[in-house]
Write a protein that holds these residues in place. Structure first.
Motif, PDB file in Angstrom:
ATOM      1  N   ASP A  50      34.541  16.469   3.876  1.00 40.53           N
ATOM      2  CA  ASP A  50      33.467  15.870   3.969  1.00 40.53           C
ATOM      3  C   ASP A  50      33.493  14.715   4.784  1.00 40.53           C
ATOM      4  OD1 ASP A  50      30.676  14.840   3.268  1.00 40.53           O
ATOM      5  OD2 ASP A  50      31.035  14.757   1.283  1.00 40.53           O
ATOM      6  N   PRO A  51      32.594  14.833   5.918  1.00 35.25           N
ATOM      7  CA  PRO A  51      32.712  13.511   6.628  1.00 35.25           C
ATOM      8  C   PRO A  51      31.993  12.401   6.436  1.00 35.25           C
ATOM      9  CG  PRO A  51      31.378  15.087   7.738  1.00 35.25           C
ATOM     10  CD  PRO A  51      31.648  15.787   6.613  1.00 35.25           C
ATOM     11  N   THR A  52      30.929  12.541   5.508  1.00 42.67           N
ATOM     12  CA  THR A  52      30.171  11.673   5.104  1.00 42.67           C
ATOM     13  C   THR A  52      29.940  11.416   3.528  1.00 42.67           C
ATOM     14  OG1 THR A  52      28.139  13.149   5.312  1.00 42.67           O
ATOM     15  CG2 THR A  52      28.714  11.897   6.984  1.00 42.67           C
ATOM     16  N   PRO A  53      31.112  11.127   2.917  1.00 42.50           N
ATOM     17  CA  PRO A  53      30.907  11.038   1.608  1.00 42.50           C
ATOM     18  C   PRO A  53      30.363   9.772   1.042  1.00 42.50           C
ATOM     19  CG  PRO A  53      33.093  10.534   2.306  1.00 42.50           C
ATOM     20  CD  PRO A  53      32.312  10.824   3.548  1.00 42.50           C
ATOM     21  N   GLY A  54      30.302   8.619   1.778  1.00 41.87           N
ATOM     22  CA  GLY A  54      29.975   7.375   1.185  1.00 41.87           C
ATOM     23  C   GLY A  54      31.198   6.804   0.401  1.00 41.87           C
ATOM     24  N   THR A  55      30.646   5.682  -0.210  1.00 42.25           N
ATOM     25  CA  THR A  55      31.935   4.662  -0.522  1.00 42.25           C
ATOM     26  C   THR A  55      31.836   5.016  -2.363  1.00 42.25           C
ATOM     27  OG1 THR A  55      30.731   2.851  -0.783  1.00 42.25           O
ATOM     28  CG2 THR A  55      32.072   3.166   1.082  1.00 42.25           C
ATOM     29  N   GLU A  56      30.830   5.492  -2.835  1.00 38.21           N
ATOM     30  CA  GLU A  56      30.673   5.654  -4.302  1.00 38.21           C
ATOM     31  C   GLU A  56      31.319   6.752  -4.889  1.00 38.21           C
ATOM     32  OE1 GLU A  56      28.991   3.267  -6.223  1.00 38.21           O
ATOM     33  OE2 GLU A  56      29.111   1.863  -4.314  1.00 38.21           O
ATOM     34  N   PRO A  57      31.596   6.912  -6.156  1.00 32.60           N
ATOM     35  CA  PRO A  57      32.338   7.900  -6.722  1.00 32.60           C
ATOM     36  C   PRO A  57      31.267   9.336  -6.409  1.00 32.60           C
ATOM     37  CG  PRO A  57      32.355   6.536  -8.407  1.00 32.60           C
ATOM     38  CD  PRO A  57      31.375   5.818  -7.012  1.00 32.60           C
ATOM     39  N   ARG A  58      32.088  10.491  -5.846  1.00 34.01           N
ATOM     40  CA  ARG A  58      31.490  11.607  -5.743  1.00 34.01           C
ATOM     41  C   ARG A  58      31.979  12.753  -6.616  1.00 34.01           C
ATOM     42  NH1 ARG A  58      26.982   9.158  -3.776  1.00 34.01           N
ATOM     43  NH2 ARG A  58      27.430   8.231  -1.851  1.00 34.01           N
TER      44      ARG A  58
END
Length: 531
Positions: free
Chosen positions: A501-509
């Motif tokens: 996933d190239p755009t996961p963000g920094t928050e928990p996923r």
């Protein structure tokens, strides 16, 4: 086909009005990026929230464009191009489809009784090399299937059943062409040459020629609107002798002609599914079956009728269960008196209701920025908004690829912004194969310099054709019915598979993977992992 009473199909309109598209190896919408997404994946922005499903983001929705080869409308952009340039152009079309979050293409591979593959029945197409019968130096259909599937695009092979040539002189065909070997099989009508649909040997040959392409791993067999040719003013179809020979039991030649096309469609459906039970068969007919003035079952329209113009009983094919999908060319604007999109769409929805036939609406992207309502950049996106009122509408197909790329008035960009912000799965066809794949095991999810890498294992039968990857904000999984949580779809390429996933963000996923069969049947979601 600017007016519904004008018997010119969208294919002919494209050939006459479009000219030849310029060669390109990078297809970019105005203001867009030339950088393609990772091969085989369509991605959504980070932070899609769980909750009630968004009607603008259905989980299953066909999103496709036609790539026309006849007279080089879309691809190849001209005849005689080097093989590598042809391949580069086709890849550019597929990359454009991925960037727009489309999930299928209809690629024309038999435009004029010829072939874009080494056919056992018909010659190489002149639209590849400029000379009919000349090997282009590679197998275009094999290449197309492989490249489409790398990007998890369905590839529907598009065939024109009876058109032989865009001109009328048989001697301009290669000497070994079936139309020259069997001159009794063809007739000239208007400016073109056609196989005669009323001759049983012709029908069988056409079926055999098309079925030859099913040895490739295509996802659909797709017919367009040409069966019997559209009427030409001042001319009569030259099949009276054929009717005299084969028309026993039919008092009217028109009923006999419809019977001939019925046989083609029903036999193709049977033979396709006998060879590959999972392979979809669909037709894209002219958008009006019959007007209500001609038949109480018809639509509230006043244009050309495929039932009488092409002798195509398209409504009957749906009711008899001969089609896996129907893709009517509803190429008119909302509010047009003689053929109103807002009346034809619900009419078609009613015809497929309660059947196994999916409904995909054909859209006239080529009309944008021409005249009248098509000068409004919101006309196309309004079509999809209207479609949401009818759950039977399972997707849309745009004619043609070059017009999608041109993005006149930004109309395609509006469709994408309003309706295609998230990926979608192609509609399931469980009547072809209802088996449910095993749920995959998500073995690992970890953050890397490139994003979040997922590794999973797929097992069991039927083997998955693809995987749907869901991503949720926070530390637990939520709704996998809501397409806003669908972050990517990828083609299955083995038992053990990975994707980043190239755009996961920094928050928990939190991630889950779902297996999808060849007919679109989904597994239960696999185990969830949070990073």
């Amino acid at each position: 086909m600017s007016q519904p009473g004008t018997p010119i199909s969208r294919r002919r309109f494209g050939a006459l009005a479009a000219g030849t598209a310029a060669a390109t190896t990078a297809a970019v919408l105005p203001g867009g990026s030339a950088t393609a997404m990772p091969a085989g994946a369509a991605t959504a922005p980070a932070g899609t929230a769980p909750g009630t499903a968004d009607p603008n983001a259905p989980l299953e929705q066909l999103r496709a464009m036609w790539i026309a080869s006849v007279v080089n409308i879309d691809w190849p952009s001209g005849t005689g191009l080097p093989a590598q340039q042809q391949r580069d152009q086709l890849v550019a079309w597929f990359d454009l489809a991925v960037r727009l979050n489309l999930n299928a293409v209809m690629l024309q591979v038999r435009p004029t009784a010829d072939a874009f593959w080494p056919s056992q029945y018909e010659p190489w197409s002149q639209y590849l090399t400029g000379t009919q019968g000349t090997d282009p130096g590679y197998d275009p259909l094999e290449f197309a299937v492989a490249e489409a599937h790398k990007r998890n695009l369905q590839l529907h092979a598009w065939f024109n059943p009876y058109r032989v040539s865009m001109q009328t002189d048989p001697t301009k065909l290669v000497p070994w062409h079936p139309a020259r070997q069997h001159p009794e099989w063809v007739f000239a009508y208007g400016p073109k040459l056609y196989y005669n649909p009323g001759i049983p040997e012709v029908r069988r040959f056409v079926e055999d020629a098309i079925l030859d392409a099913t040895r490739y791993d295509i996802d659909g067999v797709h017919f367009d609107d040409y069966f019997y040719p559209y009427p030409v003013a001042g001319e009569t179809l030259p099949d009276a002798d054929t009717y005299a020979t084969y028309g026993a039991g039919f008092d009217r030649i028109e009923d006999w002609r419809r019977h001939n096309i019925d046989l083609l469609v029903s036999e193709m459906q049977h033979r396709i599914h006998a060879a590959k039970p999972w392979l979809a068969f669909g037709v894209s007919p002219f958008g009006i079956w019959r007007n209500k003035a001609s038949d109480p079952n018809g639509s509230d329209t006043g244009g050309t009728e495929s039932y009488d113009a092409n002798f195509a009983d398209t409504r009957g094919w749906v009711k008899k269960g001969w089609l896996d999908y129907i893709n009517p060319q509803v190429y008119w604007n909302i509010g047009l008196a003689v053929a109103d999109y807002a009346k034809l769409t619900p009419w078609w929805a009613e015809q497929v209701r309660g059947t196994d036939t999916k409904l995909y609406i054909g859209e006239a992207t080529y009309k944008v920025n021409t005249s009248g309502a098509w000068l409004d950049p919101t006309e196309l996106t309004r079509h999809l908004t209207l479609d949401q009122q009818y759950p039977e509408v399972a997707g849309n197909v745009y004619f043609s690829a070059k017009d999608v790329r041109t993005d006149a008035l930004g109309a395609t960009s509006r469709v994408v912004a309003d309706h295609y912000q998230h990926p979608a799965l192609t509609p399931a066809l469980p009547h072809l194969d209802p088996r449910v794949p095993n749920r995959p095991e998500l073995a690992r999810a970890r953050r890397t310099a490139d994003g979040v890498r997922l590794d999973w294992v797929g097992t069991g039968s039927p083997a998955p054709a693809s995987y749907a990857i869901f991503r949720f904000d926070g530390e637990r999984a939520a709704d996998i019915v809501d397409a806003r949580n669908l972050v990517a779809t990828v083609r299955a390429d083995g038992r053990v598979q990975s994707w980043t996933d190239p755009t996961p963000g920094t928050e928990p996923r939190t991630y889950q993977v779902v297996a999808v069969s060849r007919t679109g049947v989904r597994s239960a979601p696999g185990n969830a992992r949070t990073v």
